[in-house]
Enzyme design. Structure first.
Site, PDB file in Angstrom:
ATOM      1  N   GLU A 275       0.829  -1.213   0.000  1.00  0.00           N
ATOM      2  CA  GLU A 275       0.000   0.000   0.000  1.00  0.00           C
ATOM      3  C   GLU A 275       0.862   1.260   0.000  1.00  0.00           C
ATOM      4  OE1 GLU A 275      -2.969  -0.400  -0.689  1.00  0.00           O
ATOM      5  OE2 GLU A 275      -3.008  -2.550  -0.344  1.00  0.00           O
ATOM      6  N   ASP A 346       3.258  -4.371  -5.905  1.00  0.00           N
ATOM      7  CA  ASP A 346       3.893  -5.617  -5.439  1.00  0.00           C
ATOM      8  C   ASP A 346       5.412  -5.520  -5.563  1.00  0.00           C
ATOM      9  OD1 ASP A 346       1.557  -6.902  -4.769  1.00  0.00           O
ATOM     10  OD2 ASP A 346       1.376  -8.000  -6.656  1.00  0.00           O
TER      11      ASP A 346
END
Length: 414
Positions: A275, A346
């Site tokens: 995040e 990611d």
């Protein structure tokens, strides 16, 4: 300006906005991050886990797909037929600016009622598999709130477009395109404080080592995060998740209480790092920029399709049908961009934590817990997948680990 020039103007403006939209998407979307091997679900998921995921989807998808088809067909059938104009006339409300909100809210309510049975069956499947924890009362309440919010947004759009078209029969599209872009920007900014609290309650993470670690991770990443919020997601689901929303002063990092309760600290750290990747890359702002250009382009298309007929409130149902067509056709592009953005987050989490093994284990654990689709059909992948599949994400983690000299072996012994 001559009549010929007025006719050319929306074509020229549409071409320019479309070109800008394509340039922004092409130049700002991370198309390639790392060479990734072909995903292999069998390398990291047991036969039992794969079978359970397949059974879940076989039971869920007939209902969820039918619901989606109905949510598209109902407004199309009404909007593209004389029924839409007849419904407006049946209202017998003299003031158009009163009739339009009633019609918009009514059509939204009709669609919600038509899809209620299939949505309920889909909800029951998620309950049977232990994903949903919310009461039926809360489920109905969420549907009602969603209908109210969507109705409010569509009413504002319809009233604004019709009012501008009635005032400027030829050039209504120009101020409408600007207003549409501003509306998208405003909604994206205000969403965390106006919409999200309608569905969840948020509290600052309690002081302690884990909160300190998250804030320290943000500082190391150069991301200004004043607080970490915890959402009471457990009242609705057992799924594990976190997200970033808003930008500027409304940007927030939110983690589900289920994630903090049921994932290991190392896995939670990787989720938070993901995040933070969104925040570091200003992904919300990036999506908002695409949305503003998309909204402006959509208004120009409405001008080319409806022209001066936009001023006729009896065509409100047609307007809603065109909105459904636009959102449906644009979904594959939106999801393509979203998947690449998620892949970059990611990749960011891998670089930030330098822990490929835990990343792979975490992706597997999240997938098993959330019963995520491992190998969706191609059409569902393009229409609905906003994230890479778990095997795709695991393949990235494994490729990154190999590049760093820390290969991750398959998690399932063959």
């Amino acid at each position: 300006m001559s009549e010929a020039a007025a006719r050319r103007a929306p074509w020229v403006a549409g071409a320019l906005v479309a070109a800008a939209l394509v340039v922004v998407i092409v130049t700002t979307t991370p198309w390639h991050l790392i060479d990734v091997p072909k995903p292999d679900a069998a390398a990291d998921f047991t036969s039992a886990e794969i079978d359970r995921q397949q059974r879940f989807r076989q039971e869920l998808l007939p209902w969820s797909t039918t619901s989606w088809v109905l949510s598209v067909l109902v407004p199309l059938a009404i909007g593209f037929s004389p029924l839409g104009r007849r419904l407006y006339d049946v209202l017998r409300i003299g003031r158009w600016y009163l009739a339009v909100p009633v019609l918009v809210a009514g059509l939204g309510l009709l669609t919600s009622l038509v899809t209620l049975p299939t949505d309920a069956f889909a909800e029951q499947v998620t309950r049977d598999y232990g994903l949903s924890t919310e009461s039926w009362g809360l489920w109905l309440r969420d549907r009602a709130v969603n209908w109210l919010l969507m109705s409010a947004a569509l009413i504002a759009i319809a009233l604004g477009l019709i009012a501008l078209a009635r005032k400027w029969r030829t050039w209504w599209w120009a101020p409408a395109a600007i207003a549409g872009a501003v509306l998208v920007l405003g909604v994206s900014f205000a969403y965390p404080v106006l919409v999200e609290p309608r569905f969840n309650e948020f509290a600052s993470m309690a002081p302690g080592p884990q909160r300190d670690e998250f804030l320290q991770l943000a500082r190391e990443d150069g991301v200004p995060v004043k607080d970490v919020l915890v959402a009471d997601a457990s009242k609705r689901t057992t799924a594990l998740n976190a997200y970033v929303s808003g930008f500027g002063s409304t940007r927030r990092l939110v983690v589900y209480d289920t994630l903090l309760k049921d994932a290991s600290p190392a896995q939670v750290r990787l989720v938070v790092a993901h995040e933070l990747g969104h925040a570091a890359e200003d992904d919300v702002l990036h999506g908002t920029l695409i949305g503003t250009l998309g909204a402006a382009f959509a208004v120009v298309l409405l001008k080319l399709v409806l022209g001066a007929r936009m001023a006729d409130p009896r065509r409100t149902a047609l307007l809603l049908a065109l909105v459904v067509v636009g959102t449906t056709l644009s979904s594959p592009v939106q999801n393509l961009v979203s998947r690449r953005i998620e892949a970059r987050a990611d990749h960011h989490s891998l670089r930030l934590t330098n822990d490929a093994k835990t990343f792979v284990e975490m992706q597997r654990a999240l997938s098993v817990r959330n019963i995520s689709g491992l190998e969706p059909s191609r059409w569902r992948y393009w229409m609905f997948a906003s994230h890479p599949t778990p095997p795709e994400r695991i393949a990235m983690g494994r490729a990154w680990g190999s590049e760093q000299g820390d290969p991750v072996p398959p998690l399932v012994r063959r």
